[in-house]
Write an enzyme that holds these catalytic residues in place. Sequence first.
Site, short mmCIF file in Angstrom:
data_model
loop_
_atom_site.label_atom_id
_atom_site.label_comp_id
_atom_site.label_asym_id
_atom_site.label_seq_id
_atom_site.Cartn_x
_atom_site.Cartn_y
_atom_site.Cartn_z
N GLY A 147 24.19 64.55 -34.07
CA GLY A 147 23.54 63.41 -33.36
C GLY A 147 24.88 62.23 -33.62
O GLY A 147 25.74 62.65 -34.12
N ASP A 148 24.39 61.23 -32.68
CA ASP A 148 25.19 60.12 -32.79
C ASP A 148 26.82 60.49 -32.15
O ASP A 148 27.67 59.83 -32.63
CB ASP A 148 25.52 59.59 -34.00
CG ASP A 148 24.10 59.19 -34.69
OD1 ASP A 148 23.41 58.58 -34.30
OD2 ASP A 148 24.04 59.68 -35.92
N GLY A 175 27.55 59.90 -29.18
CA GLY A 175 27.78 59.11 -28.07
C GLY A 175 27.07 59.55 -26.68
O GLY A 175 27.61 59.15 -25.74
N LYS A 176 25.94 59.96 -26.88
CA LYS A 176 24.88 60.43 -25.71
C LYS A 176 24.65 59.15 -24.92
O LYS A 176 24.59 59.09 -23.85
CB LYS A 176 23.69 60.97 -26.25
CG LYS A 176 24.07 62.30 -26.92
CD LYS A 176 22.74 63.04 -27.21
CE LYS A 176 21.83 62.30 -28.48
NZ LYS A 176 22.63 62.47 -29.48
N THR A 230 14.14 59.44 -40.85
CA THR A 230 14.03 57.83 -40.48
C THR A 230 12.97 57.38 -41.09
O THR A 230 12.86 55.89 -40.47
CB THR A 230 14.30 57.79 -39.11
OG1 THR A 230 13.10 58.51 -38.38
CG2 THR A 230 15.71 58.45 -38.67
N GLY A 271 18.91 56.30 -31.93
CA GLY A 271 19.57 55.18 -31.85
C GLY A 271 20.70 55.02 -30.84
O GLY A 271 21.54 55.82 -31.00
N HIS A 272 20.48 54.57 -29.60
CA HIS A 272 21.54 54.50 -28.69
C HIS A 272 22.16 53.14 -28.56
O HIS A 272 21.23 52.38 -28.39
CB HIS A 272 20.94 54.94 -27.21
CG HIS A 272 20.45 56.34 -27.07
ND1 HIS A 272 21.25 57.34 -27.75
CD2 HIS A 272 19.44 56.72 -26.23
CE1 HIS A 272 20.55 58.53 -27.11
NE2 HIS A 272 19.71 58.20 -26.35
N GLN A 302 18.51 63.00 -30.68
CA GLN A 302 18.95 63.78 -31.78
C GLN A 302 19.97 64.93 -31.19
O GLN A 302 20.75 64.54 -30.38
CB GLN A 302 17.87 64.43 -32.54
CG GLN A 302 16.92 63.61 -33.37
CD GLN A 302 16.19 62.83 -32.45
OE1 GLN A 302 15.33 63.17 -31.56
NE2 GLN A 302 16.07 61.59 -32.42
P1 IMP Z 1 13.25 62.42 -38.49
O1 IMP Z 1 13.65 62.75 -37.06
O2 IMP Z 1 13.11 60.97 -38.87
O3 IMP Z 1 11.99 63.28 -38.99
O4 IMP Z 1 14.48 62.63 -39.54
C1 IMP Z 1 14.74 64.21 -39.80
C2 IMP Z 1 16.49 64.25 -39.76
O5 IMP Z 1 16.81 64.10 -38.37
C3 IMP Z 1 17.07 63.25 -40.84
O6 IMP Z 1 18.24 63.93 -41.48
C4 IMP Z 1 17.30 62.28 -39.76
O7 IMP Z 1 18.66 61.36 -40.43
C5 IMP Z 1 17.97 63.03 -38.33
N1 IMP Z 1 17.73 62.19 -37.46
C6 IMP Z 1 16.89 61.74 -36.68
N2 IMP Z 1 17.04 61.20 -35.35
C7 IMP Z 1 18.42 61.02 -35.64
C8 IMP Z 1 19.67 60.43 -34.66
O8 IMP Z 1 19.06 59.93 -33.57
N3 IMP Z 1 20.62 60.56 -35.13
C9 IMP Z 1 21.34 61.19 -35.93
N4 IMP Z 1 20.26 61.83 -37.02
C10 IMP Z 1 18.99 61.87 -36.82
MG MG Z 2 22.09 57.90 -32.55
#
Ligand code: IMP
Ligand code: MG
Length: 327
Positions: free
Chosen positions: A12-13, A15-16, A128, A40-41, A222
């Site tokens: 994740g993160d 730069g999508k 999150t 989070g974009h 993600q």
């Molecule tokens: P959940 O999606 O809130 O259930 O989180 C599960 C796992 O995915 C955790 O380790 C979060 O930090 C990670 N995660 C969820 N969404 C993102 C994202 O958009 N970017 C990076 N990590 C994410």
């Molecule tokens: Mg993000």
Amino acid sequence: MPAVIVLGAQWGDEGKGKATDQLGQHTDLVVKFNGGNNAGHTVVIDGEKYALHLLPAGILSEGVTPIIGNGVVVDLDVLFEELEDITSRGVDCSRLLISSNAHIIPPYNRLMDQANERARGNNLIGTTGRGIGPTYADKMNRIGLRIQDLFHPEELRAKVEAALAPKNTIFEAVDLQVLDPAEVSDHLLSFAERVKPMLCDVSLVVNDALDRGDTVLFEGGQATMLDIDHGTYPFVTSSNPTAGGALTGSGVGPTRIDRVVGVAKAYTTRVGEGPFPTELDNEVGEALRTKGGEFGVTTGRPRRTGWFDAVVMRYATRINGLTDICL
Ligand code: IMP
Ligand code: MG
């Protein structure tokens, strides 16, 4: 390039948001197919910074139809907060379409997320806290609420009551607030008329667009290594951010996809717990975090940082059948 999937190749993160937005300039439809406001974009346009969680990144591009597919879980409070925020900054959101099959994140699933994390003790996932996992669990357990349920108030009330009763028992046991099913239902139903004009059959809209020769971009939330099936289970999210998820999450067949773009950073980051083979728990990692501004858009947590992992990249290429890499 009529149908393009853009997804995260790492944790994740990558730069999508930026990649989607750049491709979005030449796109007719942008379809978000999985996840919810755990994403989070960050998109910067003309010096103005937009942090989107639930809305597809394409919402900022004029002339693009942004779409929330059936595979997404929708927190209605967040949906309207984000819409109000960006509308007040002059962005036209009237084109937004939402699948009536998409599931709602009810307020009790945010609490359930906390209760689950507490129960895991030292093995916590570091979610999150947005209620994502419990909402997909309800969906699979066939006790979820779909957006279309908002138009059958009595049925919705019965569903909320049935789903909430056992959860309230858990909330009580772990000292969380017990919720009143009638209040929850009233709150959800209060969104019905506002969301109604946005609803559609996403599969039909997207397939019709492809038939016309429009360009459709499928935007994954993600990333591959957070996929419930192919990621570092159980330290994953509860959806399929991989290429297959784009199909089930929007109602499009595999034969319609032309390109699958995997977005990656030249180093690696991860938020939350779980394996990270190339992690740098030292001053080099600290430098990557500082220079890269590696703090979560959604939770503000410092991201874990490490070297580029070519094994992960090869894996993501296989799982998704990548045709392109956006580094
Ligand atoms: P959940 O999606 O809130 O259930 O989180 C599960 C796992 O995915 C955790 O380790 C979060 O930090 C990670 N995660 C969820 N969404 C993102 C994202 O958009 N970017 C990076 N990590 C994410
Ligand atoms: Mg993000």
